[in-house]
Design a protein around this motif. Structure first.
Motif, PDB file in Angstrom:
ATOM      1  N   PHE A  95       0.857  -1.177   0.000  1.00 21.18           N
ATOM      2  CA  PHE A  95       0.000   0.000   0.000  1.00 21.18           C
ATOM      3  C   PHE A  95       0.895   1.229   0.000  1.00 21.18           C
ATOM      4  CE2 PHE A  95       0.356  -2.203   4.087  1.00 21.18           C
ATOM      5  CZ  PHE A  95       1.137  -1.313   4.794  1.00 21.18           C
ATOM      6  N   PHE A  96       0.337   2.352  -0.403  1.00 18.70           N
ATOM      7  CA  PHE A  96       1.120   3.577  -0.369  1.00 18.70           C
ATOM      8  C   PHE A  96       1.372   3.944   1.096  1.00 18.70           C
ATOM      9  CE2 PHE A  96       0.136   5.692  -4.722  1.00 18.70           C
ATOM     10  CZ  PHE A  96       0.423   4.488  -5.359  1.00 18.70           C
ATOM     11  N   CYS A  97       2.606   4.259   1.399  1.00 14.06           N
ATOM     12  CA  CYS A  97       3.014   4.477   2.791  1.00 14.06           C
ATOM     13  C   CYS A  97       3.672   5.841   2.928  1.00 14.06           C
ATOM     14  CB  CYS A  97       3.983   3.374   3.219  1.00 14.06           C
ATOM     15  SG  CYS A  97       4.665   3.575   4.878  1.00 14.06           S
ATOM     16  N   ALA A  98       3.207   6.633   3.879  1.00 13.21           N
ATOM     17  CA  ALA A  98       3.780   7.950   4.131  1.00 13.21           C
ATOM     18  C   ALA A  98       4.818   7.911   5.243  1.00 13.21           C
ATOM     19  CB  ALA A  98       2.684   8.946   4.488  1.00 13.21           C
ATOM     20  N   GLY A  99       5.158   6.705   5.707  1.00 12.10           N
ATOM     21  CA  GLY A  99       6.177   6.572   6.740  1.00 12.10           C
ATOM     22  C   GLY A  99       5.624   5.986   8.018  1.00 12.10           C
ATOM     23  N   VAL A 100       6.518   5.455   8.836  1.00 15.41           N
ATOM     24  CA  VAL A 100       6.143   4.801  10.085  1.00 15.41           C
ATOM     25  C   VAL A 100       6.364   5.745  11.268  1.00 15.41           C
ATOM     26  CG1 VAL A 100       6.619   2.874  11.637  1.00 15.41           C
ATOM     27  CG2 VAL A 100       6.787   2.548   9.160  1.00 15.41           C
ATOM     28  N   PRO A 101       5.293   6.139  11.952  1.00 15.84           N
ATOM     29  CA  PRO A 101       5.466   6.984  13.138  1.00 15.84           C
ATOM     30  C   PRO A 101       5.908   6.161  14.350  1.00 15.84           C
ATOM     31  CG  PRO A 101       3.267   7.236  12.163  1.00 15.84           C
ATOM     32  CD  PRO A 101       3.883   5.991  11.598  1.00 15.84           C
ATOM     33  N   SER A 102       6.563   6.815  15.255  1.00 23.05           N
ATOM     34  CA  SER A 102       6.915   6.207  16.536  1.00 23.05           C
ATOM     35  C   SER A 102       5.643   5.871  17.315  1.00 23.05           C
ATOM     36  CB  SER A 102       7.774   7.181  17.351  1.00 23.05           C
ATOM     37  OG  SER A 102       7.840   6.801  18.708  1.00 23.05           O
ATOM     38  N   LEU A 103       5.734   4.877  18.183  1.00 21.18           N
ATOM     39  CA  LEU A 103       4.608   4.560  19.063  1.00 21.18           C
ATOM     40  C   LEU A 103       4.300   5.748  19.981  1.00 21.18           C
ATOM     41  CD1 LEU A 103       2.661   2.242  19.638  1.00 21.18           C
ATOM     42  CD2 LEU A 103       4.210   1.478  21.446  1.00 21.18           C
ATOM     43  N   LYS A 104       5.274   6.603  20.177  1.00 20.04           N
ATOM     44  CA  LYS A 104       5.045   7.806  20.976  1.00 20.04           C
ATOM     45  C   LYS A 104       3.994   8.705  20.333  1.00 20.04           C
ATOM     46  CE  LYS A 104       9.651   7.929  23.079  1.00 20.04           C
ATOM     47  NZ  LYS A 104       9.158   7.739  24.456  1.00 20.04           N
ATOM     48  N   PRO A 157       4.591  14.027  12.111  1.00 19.13           N
ATOM     49  CA  PRO A 157       5.879  14.550  12.571  1.00 19.13           C
ATOM     50  C   PRO A 157       6.726  13.510  13.313  1.00 19.13           C
ATOM     51  CG  PRO A 157       4.115  16.107  13.072  1.00 19.13           C
ATOM     52  CD  PRO A 157       3.456  14.831  12.641  1.00 19.13           C
ATOM     53  N   GLN A 158       6.107  12.380  13.691  1.00 20.75           N
ATOM     54  CA  GLN A 158       6.810  11.330  14.429  1.00 20.75           C
ATOM     55  C   GLN A 158       7.391  10.258  13.511  1.00 20.75           C
ATOM     56  OE1 GLN A 158       7.411  10.787  17.693  1.00 20.75           O
ATOM     57  NE2 GLN A 158       6.400  12.586  18.551  1.00 20.75           N
ATOM     58  N   VAL A 159       7.284  10.437  12.198  1.00 20.65           N
ATOM     59  CA  VAL A 159       7.782   9.429  11.251  1.00 20.65           C
ATOM     60  C   VAL A 159       9.302   9.302  11.360  1.00 20.65           C
ATOM     61  CG1 VAL A 159       8.138   9.003   8.783  1.00 20.65           C
ATOM     62  CG2 VAL A 159       5.868   9.614   9.632  1.00 20.65           C
ATOM     63  N   GLN A 160       9.788   8.062  11.318  1.00 25.13           N
ATOM     64  CA  GLN A 160      11.225   7.810  11.473  1.00 25.13           C
ATOM     65  C   GLN A 160      12.018   8.379  10.293  1.00 25.13           C
ATOM     66  OE1 GLN A 160      11.825   3.570  11.707  1.00 25.13           O
ATOM     67  NE2 GLN A 160      10.765   3.157   9.796  1.00 25.13           N
ATOM     68  N   HIS A 161      13.290   8.708  10.569  1.00 21.94           N
ATOM     69  CA  HIS A 161      14.125   9.350   9.557  1.00 21.94           C
ATOM     70  C   HIS A 161      14.291   8.471   8.325  1.00 21.94           C
ATOM     71  CE1 HIS A 161      17.348  11.592   7.657  1.00 21.94           C
ATOM     72  NE2 HIS A 161      18.048  10.477   7.601  1.00 21.94           N
ATOM     73  N   ARG A 162      14.425   7.168   8.488  1.00 22.27           N
ATOM     74  CA  ARG A 162      14.634   6.277   7.347  1.00 22.27           C
ATOM     75  C   ARG A 162      13.510   6.422   6.321  1.00 22.27           C
ATOM     76  NH1 ARG A 162      14.818   4.195   3.385  1.00 22.27           N
ATOM     77  NH2 ARG A 162      15.858   2.297   2.661  1.00 22.27           N
ATOM     78  N   CYS A 163      12.293   6.655   6.792  1.00 20.35           N
ATOM     79  CA  CYS A 163      11.168   6.823   5.877  1.00 20.35           C
ATOM     80  C   CYS A 163      11.277   8.107   5.069  1.00 20.35           C
ATOM     81  CB  CYS A 163       9.858   6.814   6.653  1.00 20.35           C
ATOM     82  SG  CYS A 163       9.532   5.262   7.528  1.00 20.35           S
ATOM     83  N   ARG A 164      11.963   9.100   5.598  1.00 15.86           N
ATOM     84  CA  ARG A 164      12.083  10.384   4.909  1.00 15.86           C
ATOM     85  C   ARG A 164      13.106  10.330   3.770  1.00 15.86           C
ATOM     86  NH1 ARG A 164       8.890  13.653   7.905  1.00 15.86           N
ATOM     87  NH2 ARG A 164       8.658  13.144  10.109  1.00 15.86           N
ATOM     88  N   ILE A 165      13.893   9.264   3.720  1.00 18.03           N
ATOM     89  CA  ILE A 165      14.819   9.073   2.605  1.00 18.03           C
ATOM     90  C   ILE A 165      14.461   7.804   1.831  1.00 18.03           C
ATOM     91  CG2 ILE A 165      16.718  10.379   3.618  1.00 18.03           C
ATOM     92  CD1 ILE A 165      17.963   7.626   4.399  1.00 18.03           C
ATOM     93  N   CYS A 166      13.178   7.468   1.850  1.00 19.26           N
ATOM     94  CA  CYS A 166      12.694   6.263   1.190  1.00 19.26           C
ATOM     95  C   CYS A 166      12.477   6.516  -0.302  1.00 19.26           C
ATOM     96  CB  CYS A 166      11.390   5.809   1.837  1.00 19.26           C
ATOM     97  SG  CYS A 166      10.650   4.350   1.063  1.00 19.26           S
TER      98      CYS A 166
END
Length: 408
Positions: free
Chosen positions: A204-213, A267-276
């Protein structure tokens, strides 16, 4: 002489880990997955691994490398290879309402099970003991799929179960984030059992994985302590559906999706997702997404309505399955021009176009980047232009530098 860091430690320390769980599946006596202090799922070394295990992990880790591949006739610079693009929804009204975006993915999973094309579906559901978190589940019935329907904006490690399933005689449909499917494809290149056990791979289209926080912040915003959460629904029950928190004494509190995702979770999305390089399921047989309706300015509308799914068949396997489901009368599907996706999914377009700049920003401060091949990185950057690429580079360099300086 100091100890040389393991491949696990290097991947985590450089913010390249996606948390998929493949490393722990391949070396269960050496690696364990755990929830880190920052709210993400991460591997940790608990024992020495063999050179063969380390090489295999390095070869298939989707955080370290990804490769594009599809046997489709069409290629788009943003959306990648595809055989057919359509929009539609589940004919089962309950599945359509429960799903995050029209229930097309859930409907096709139920159809695969009921026609005995697969024995079970490997996907993610709410954790039985920690409802804001996720756990791997094996669905074998319509009710199983229904109970696991809708998006779960929290960390997950679906590849953790793969090694065990390779030892069985079953056939499974796999549903995971684009990076999870990319890792499974790389695994299939090394182990022929993967394609035998997982004949269907969905994403599915994914905008990134946020922290559980992020989920904890949603609960806090609604005035609920994390320890008092009995049920946590990120989406679903309409389109896009409310974010709902049910307390242990039976109270339900909710907020709009645009608020929960837009203001708190994203805003809680992990950095790795921002360079996906792949938020659009390039390695899947079929990728699904929200077919957002847009206003006069092309901005997606999030008002509640009946759900509609983008159904992007990427290869011949996916195309045949979509067409068969339509002929079977379980899935509604109508043609969609692929250029319409830009208005429906503007965030994916922006991320793809800015990727080269973000990667350059990491290199500028001396951090490694993933190895991407055949994923259209340069083609997307040409659409962005030099000025936008430079802004993305400098912004990423600044953020990464400040983060690592703060942690050092």
């Amino acid at each position: 002489m100091g100890r040389h860091p393991s491949i696990i430690e290097m991947t985590v320390a450089s913010d390249l880990c996606t948390g998929c769980g493949a490393c722990a599946a391949l070396a269960p006596d050496s690696v364990q997955m755990h929830q880190a202090d920052d709210g993400f799922i991460r591997p940790r070394s608990v024992g020495a691994m063999s050179r063969a295990q380390a090489k295999m992990i390095g070869d298939i880790c989707p955080g370290r490398s990804q490769v594009g591949s599809a046997d489709a006739a069409n290629e788009h610079p943003i959306w990648g290879a595809y055989a057919q693009v359509s929009q539609g929804w589940a004919k089962d009204a309950e599945l359509r309402d429960a799903g995050a975006s029209g229930g097309a993915l859930s409907q096709m999973l139920v159809w695969l099970l009921e026609t005995e094309q697969v024995d079970a579906v490997v996907h993610i559901a709410a954790h039985a003991e920690a409802p804001m978190a996720n756990q791997i589940t094996l669905s074998q019935t319509r009710l199983d799929v229904l109970n696991a329907a809708a998006s779960r904006y929290a960390p997950s490690s679906p590849l953790l179960i793969v090694s065990k399933l390779l030892e069985t005689d079953g056939r499974y449909a796999f549903v995971g984030k684009p990076c999870d499917v990319a890792g499974l494809r790389l695994w299939a290149d090394k182990d022929p059992r993967v394609n035998e056990r997982f004949p269907v791979m969905r994403s599915f289209f994914c905008a990134g994985v946020p922290s559980l926080k992020g989920a904890e912040q949603v609960a806090d915003y609604l005035g609920v302590a994390p320890s008092d959460v009995a049920r946590f629904k990120y989406r679903g029950g309409g389109w896009p559906g409310l974010t709902e928190v049910e307390t242990k004494d039976g109270q339900t509190r909710s907020m709009q999706y645009r608020e929960s995702w837009g203001d708190i979770l994203s805003p809680q999305v992990q950095h790795r997702c921002r360079i996906c390089a792949d938020g659009v399921g390039l390695a899947a047989d079929i990728a699904f997404a929200d077919a957002w309706q847009t206003d006069a300015d092309g901005y997606p509308l999030f008002e509640e309505q009946d759900g509609r799914s983008v159904i992007l068949a990427r290869n011949s396997v996916g195309l045949n399955l979509v067409n068969e489901a339509v002929r079977a009368g379980v899935l509604h599907s109508e043609p969609l021009c692929i250029d319409a996706l830009e208005a429906m999914q503007p965030g994916q377009v922006r991320r793809r176009r800015e990727l080269l700049g973000r990667l350059a920003g990491r290199l500028l401060v001396g951090l490694p980047i993933p190895k991407y091949r055949d994923l259209g990185v340069w083609a997307c950057a040409r659409q962005a232009g030099m000025a936008r690429t430079l802004r993305a580079m400098l912004g990423t360099a600044r953020r990464v530098f400040l983060k690592h300086r703060w942690q050092s």
